[in-house]
Motif scaffolding. Structure first.
Motif, mmCIF file in Angstrom:
data_model
loop_
_atom_site.group_PDB
_atom_site.id
_atom_site.type_symbol
_atom_site.label_atom_id
_atom_site.label_comp_id
_atom_site.label_asym_id
_atom_site.label_seq_id
_atom_site.Cartn_x
_atom_site.Cartn_y
_atom_site.Cartn_z
ATOM 1 N N CYS A 12 0.864 -1.180 0.000
ATOM 2 C CA CYS A 12 0.000 0.000 0.000
ATOM 3 C C CYS A 12 0.906 1.238 0.000
ATOM 4 N N GLY A 14 1.283 3.537 2.231
ATOM 5 C CA GLY A 14 1.947 3.773 3.520
ATOM 6 C C GLY A 14 3.203 2.940 3.658
ATOM 7 N N THR A 172 -6.619 0.766 11.764
ATOM 8 C CA THR A 172 -6.742 0.756 10.300
ATOM 9 C C THR A 172 -7.056 -0.614 9.709
ATOM 10 N N SER A 202 -6.914 0.940 1.850
ATOM 11 C CA SER A 202 -6.004 -0.020 1.194
ATOM 12 C C SER A 202 -6.372 -1.434 1.624
ATOM 13 N N ALA A 269 -0.761 -6.014 2.249
ATOM 14 C CA ALA A 269 -0.263 -4.653 1.958
ATOM 15 C C ALA A 269 1.205 -4.503 2.357
HETATM 16 S S1 SF4 Z 1 -2.484 -0.448 5.278
HETATM 17 FE FE1 SF4 Z 1 -3.273 1.639 5.207
HETATM 18 S S2 SF4 Z 1 -2.820 2.421 7.250
HETATM 19 FE FE2 SF4 Z 1 -1.542 0.631 6.984
HETATM 20 S S3 SF4 Z 1 0.381 1.454 6.179
HETATM 21 FE FE3 SF4 Z 1 -0.890 0.894 4.427
HETATM 22 S S4 SF4 Z 1 -1.932 2.785 3.801
HETATM 23 FE FE4 SF4 Z 1 -1.162 3.030 5.894
#
Ligand code: SF4
Length: 287
Positions: A12, A14, A172, A202, A269
């Motif tokens: 993702c 982040g 999250t 995400s 992610a």
């Molecule tokens: S999953 Fe969402 S909250 Fe977690 S690091 Fe990735 S973008 Fe950020």
């Protein structure tokens, strides 16, 4: 073997950002100071091993809180993971005069900003999250007396808040169906609460893509067992077909593949494409 890759998967924004900041820190570290990551950067052993090879030291948590993990560090550069940390950690870093690089995901910062603004207005905060998770640890640490971590129905039953002003928000990576059930129960108990959804898109997009596209006889989720969103994907897959969480080709058991013609492949992610692609190549070349 036919392998269907789920359309939305892998790093993702982040996680990408956190990894980029680590590489930037390595590049700019002209004085060769030790670089430490406070906890697993992205809950993925494959990435941790790569960073080990570059000389970055990951301080593993082994059940410790971030504050405890800092106890024996007195020099070097400290990288804070995308999960974020409590204000206490920042205070210690500054007291020790340690340079630090904060990779906290902007999505988590946004939830923390919301919490801070409601706390300023005398709200109590009910935080739906997971126990012993760095993200919830960082959030609860903002104000342990006013932020109440809820992980189950039991916790809701035990909750005793006399304040009429209550904000409900979330970690999250919570599963949407779990969140909805808990939220309904909380709203029944505290009907005037304000709800701010903290679940990251995400994670949701990866979950929805899996639900819509899962097919065949077997589903493999590439991700680490300590990754919350990898475990959530595996739970979702299991509702439809046999599903396993793997972090390398070696984790794939021969007996899982007996009679299997089509595999759905997805990844968390925090899983690099490089790892998922190597597993994909291995699977499509199986007889
Ligand atoms: S999953 Fe969402 S909250 Fe977690 S690091 Fe990735 S973008 Fe950020």
């Amino acid at each position: 073997m036919k392998v269907i890759k789920v359309s939305k998967q892998g790093f993702c924004n982040g996680v990408k950002r956190a990894l980029d900041l680590v590489y930037k820190t390595i590049e700019e570290n002209k004085n060769n100071k030790p670089i430490y990551i406070l906890g697993e950067l992205m809950n993925n052993e494959f990435v941790s091993n790569k960073l080990d090879e570059l000389g970055v030291i990951t301080i593993k948590s082994y059940g410790m809180k971030r504050v405890e993990m800092l106890e024996n560090i007195d020099d070097g550069i400290i990288i804070l993971t995308a999960h974020g940390v409590s204000p206490e950690v920042i205070k210690i870093l500054e007291e020790k005069n340690l340079k630090y690089v904060d990779t906290t995901c902007p999505f988590i910062i946004k939830t923390k900003d919301i919490i801070n603004s409601y706390l300023t207005n005398d709200y109590d905060v009910v935080y739906l999250g997971k126990d012993n998770h760095p993200e919830s640890e960082g959030v609860i640490g903002i104000n342990p007396k006013k932020i109440h971590l809820i992980t189950s129905y039991d916790d809701i039953d035990k909750l005793n808040i006399s304040n009429d002003k209550i904000l409900i928000t979330t970690q999250t990576t919570l599963r949407r169906d779990h969140l909805n059930i808990m939220l309904e129960y909380l709203m029944y108990k505290y009907p005037n609460s304000v709800f701010k959804d903290g679940v990251c898109n995400s994670a949701i997009l990866r979950q929805e893509a899996l639900i819509n596209e899962i097919t065949g006889d077997l589903c493999l989720v590439v991700g680490d067992t300590i990754s919350s969103n990898a475990n959530e994907l595996a739970k979702i897959g299991s509702r439809y077909i046999p599903t396993y969480l793997i972090n390398s080709i070696d984790d794939i058991k021969k007996e899982w593949l007996i009679g299997v013609k089509v595999i759905t492949l997805t990844s968390a992610a925090s899983t690099p494409d490089e790892l998922t692609n190597s597993i994909y190549e291995y699977l499509i070349n199986l007889d």
